[in-house]
Design a protein around this motif. Structure first.
Motif, short mmCIF file in Angstrom:
data_model
loop_
_atom_site.label_atom_id
_atom_site.label_comp_id
_atom_site.label_asym_id
_atom_site.label_seq_id
_atom_site.Cartn_x
_atom_site.Cartn_y
_atom_site.Cartn_z
N ALA A 116 0.84 -1.20 0.00
CA ALA A 116 0.00 0.00 0.00
C ALA A 116 0.87 1.25 0.00
CB ALA A 116 -0.92 -0.01 1.21
N GLU A 117 2.01 1.17 0.66
CA GLU A 117 2.94 2.30 0.70
C GLU A 117 3.44 2.64 -0.69
OE1 GLU A 117 7.07 3.53 3.06
OE2 GLU A 117 6.53 1.42 2.81
N TYR A 118 3.81 1.62 -1.45
CA TYR A 118 4.32 1.84 -2.80
C TYR A 118 3.22 2.39 -3.73
CZ TYR A 118 6.62 0.86 -7.27
OH TYR A 118 7.16 0.97 -8.53
N ALA A 119 1.98 2.00 -3.47
CA ALA A 119 0.87 2.44 -4.32
C ALA A 119 0.45 3.88 -4.05
CB ALA A 119 -0.33 1.51 -4.12
N LEU A 120 0.95 4.48 -2.97
CA LEU A 120 0.52 5.82 -2.56
C LEU A 120 0.48 6.86 -3.69
CD1 LEU A 120 2.02 6.54 0.97
CD2 LEU A 120 -0.30 7.04 0.22
N PRO A 121 1.55 7.02 -4.48
CA PRO A 121 1.52 8.06 -5.50
C PRO A 121 0.42 7.89 -6.54
CG PRO A 121 3.76 7.34 -5.10
CD PRO A 121 2.86 6.37 -4.40
N TYR A 122 -0.16 6.70 -6.63
CA TYR A 122 -1.19 6.45 -7.63
C TYR A 122 -2.59 6.77 -7.13
CZ TYR A 122 2.72 4.14 -9.84
OH TYR A 122 3.95 3.89 -10.40
N PHE A 123 -2.75 6.97 -5.81
CA PHE A 123 -4.08 7.32 -5.33
C PHE A 123 -4.09 8.51 -4.38
CE2 PHE A 123 -2.65 4.03 -2.25
CZ PHE A 123 -2.89 4.67 -1.04
N ALA A 124 -2.92 9.00 -3.96
CA ALA A 124 -2.86 10.06 -2.94
C ALA A 124 -3.58 11.33 -3.36
CB ALA A 124 -1.41 10.37 -2.61
N VAL A 211 -9.61 5.52 1.74
CA VAL A 211 -8.44 5.99 2.48
C VAL A 211 -8.64 7.44 2.92
CG1 VAL A 211 -5.95 6.36 2.39
CG2 VAL A 211 -6.97 4.42 1.18
N SER A 212 -8.31 7.73 4.16
CA SER A 212 -8.39 9.10 4.66
C SER A 212 -7.31 9.95 4.01
CB SER A 212 -8.22 9.11 6.18
OG SER A 212 -8.07 10.43 6.66
N THR A 213 -7.64 11.21 3.73
CA THR A 213 -6.67 12.12 3.13
C THR A 213 -5.77 12.76 4.18
OG1 THR A 213 -8.30 13.91 3.19
CG2 THR A 213 -8.14 12.64 1.15
N ARG A 214 -6.04 12.48 5.45
CA ARG A 214 -5.23 13.07 6.52
C ARG A 214 -3.78 12.58 6.42
NH1 ARG A 214 -7.56 12.13 12.36
NH2 ARG A 214 -9.33 12.94 11.18
N ASN A 215 -2.87 13.52 6.33
CA ASN A 215 -1.43 13.24 6.25
C ASN A 215 -1.02 12.46 5.00
OD1 ASN A 215 -1.00 14.44 8.79
ND2 ASN A 215 -1.45 12.52 9.84
N LEU A 216 -1.94 12.33 4.05
CA LEU A 216 -1.64 11.54 2.86
C LEU A 216 -0.54 12.18 2.02
CD1 LEU A 216 -2.77 8.86 1.99
CD2 LEU A 216 -4.34 10.02 0.44
N ALA A 220 2.96 10.54 0.94
CA ALA A 220 3.27 10.39 -0.48
C ALA A 220 4.64 10.94 -0.83
CB ALA A 220 2.19 11.09 -1.33
N ILE A 221 5.06 12.00 -0.12
CA ILE A 221 6.37 12.58 -0.38
C ILE A 221 7.46 11.54 -0.18
CG2 ILE A 221 8.09 14.18 0.54
CD1 ILE A 221 5.89 16.18 0.96
#
Length: 296
Positions: A116-124, A211-216, A220-221
């Motif tokens: 899920a960590e690696y997928a972050l940039p695709y949904f953040a 997924v919550s957008t909090r701190n997303l 993602a950075i």
């Protein structure tokens, strides 16, 4: 990553197609293993044993799931990140459109990861970020180690004949990973994976995670990709993510203010109209009284 809600999903049509596909693949492998379960990757160039290591990591991954002990063709759970609207569309109609649109660095198909960590940039930065958890028939996976920008690239190519998927180990920037024997204490040598599935019938969605957008944005950075990783359209992933999140938050706040202002104006207008109606009614009654006196 904070989860707002999670739902089990079921689509009878996709379940039926998945079961038929699995039965077909199993029959093919059992009847003609040389044709449908190729091992020609062992004859390919393998600098520093990276391809063999990639294959071993994949085999270890399949063994984590007990159901594969009794299956000839492995099935694993994997993630696909997107927006809520697209996720709902996928649940209804499947991944077929994505297979046609995404040429991909490591082959043409539908992309998944187990991280899920690696997928972050695709949904953040997607509206209402959502992760679809699917069962995928990875079967005999070809271990890809070829760099997408160098000769021999798999970019845009179909899944290799004799294999059911492509499997690649990557760094967080999306490029192929060197062989890692162990992670250092800071996780700098951590690796991730990408899985390329060619046919949507090899995919069965079974969970939808909001997924919550909090701190997303901050999360993602840490997983910011190379420019080309996001279809050569992102100039600076981290800053654009934060800017987009700020803009989105600002727009939502402005929408709230506008909505509140409109409601307040509606209340004022309604009050003003009622007051005017009262005045008009009073004036009419007074006029009626005067007219009645005048007639008498």
């Amino acid at each position: 990553i904070e989860i707002e809600e999670a739902h089990a999903v079921h689509c009878h049509g996709q379940l039926q197609a998945f079961a038929i596909k699995y039965s077909s693949v199993t029959t093919q492998v059992r009847s003609s293993p040389g044709l449908f379960w190729s091992t020609d990757w062992t004859t390919k160039e393998d600098t520093d044993g990276v391809r063999k290591w990639t294959s071993e990591v994949y085999e270890n991954l399949t063994r984590k799931f007990e159901w594969n002990r009794n299956l000839l063709v492995p099935i694993i759970p994997a993630l696909h990140g997107t927006s809520s609207d697209i996720a709902n569309s996928i649940i209804r109609t499947g991944f077929v459109a994505l297979a046609k649109l995404d040429t991909g660095w490591y082959g043409q198909g539908i992309y998944f990861t187990t991280s899920a960590e690696y997928a972050l940039p695709y949904f953040a930065t997607k509206p209402n970020p959502t992760v679809i958890i699917c069962l995928v028939i990875t079967g005999n996976a070809y271990p890809v180690i070829e760099h997408p920008k160098k000769p021999g690239t798999f970019m845009g190519t179909p899944v290799k004949p004799g294999y059911h998927s492509h499997y690649v180990l990557t760094r967080k920037d999306g490029y192929p990973c060197k062989k890692i024997t162990s992670e250092d204490e800071h996780g700098l040598d951590k690796y991730y994976d990408e899985i390329v599935i060619e046919q949507q019938t090899c995919i069965l969605p079974f969970y939808l995670v909001r997924v919550s957008t909090r701190n997303l944005g901050l999360l993602a950075i840490r997983m910011q990709k190379d420019v080309a990783m996001l279809n050569d359209q992102e100039k600076d992933f981290a800053s654009e993510n934060l800017e987009e999140l700020r803009d989105s938050r600002s727009e939502r706040q402005q929408d709230v203010r506008d909505s509140r202002s409109e409601r307040q104006q509606d209340v004022r207008d309604s009050r003003s109209e009622r007051q005017q109606d009262v005045r008009d009614s009073r004036s009419e009654r007074q006029q009626d009284v005067r007219d009645s006196r005048s007639e008498r």
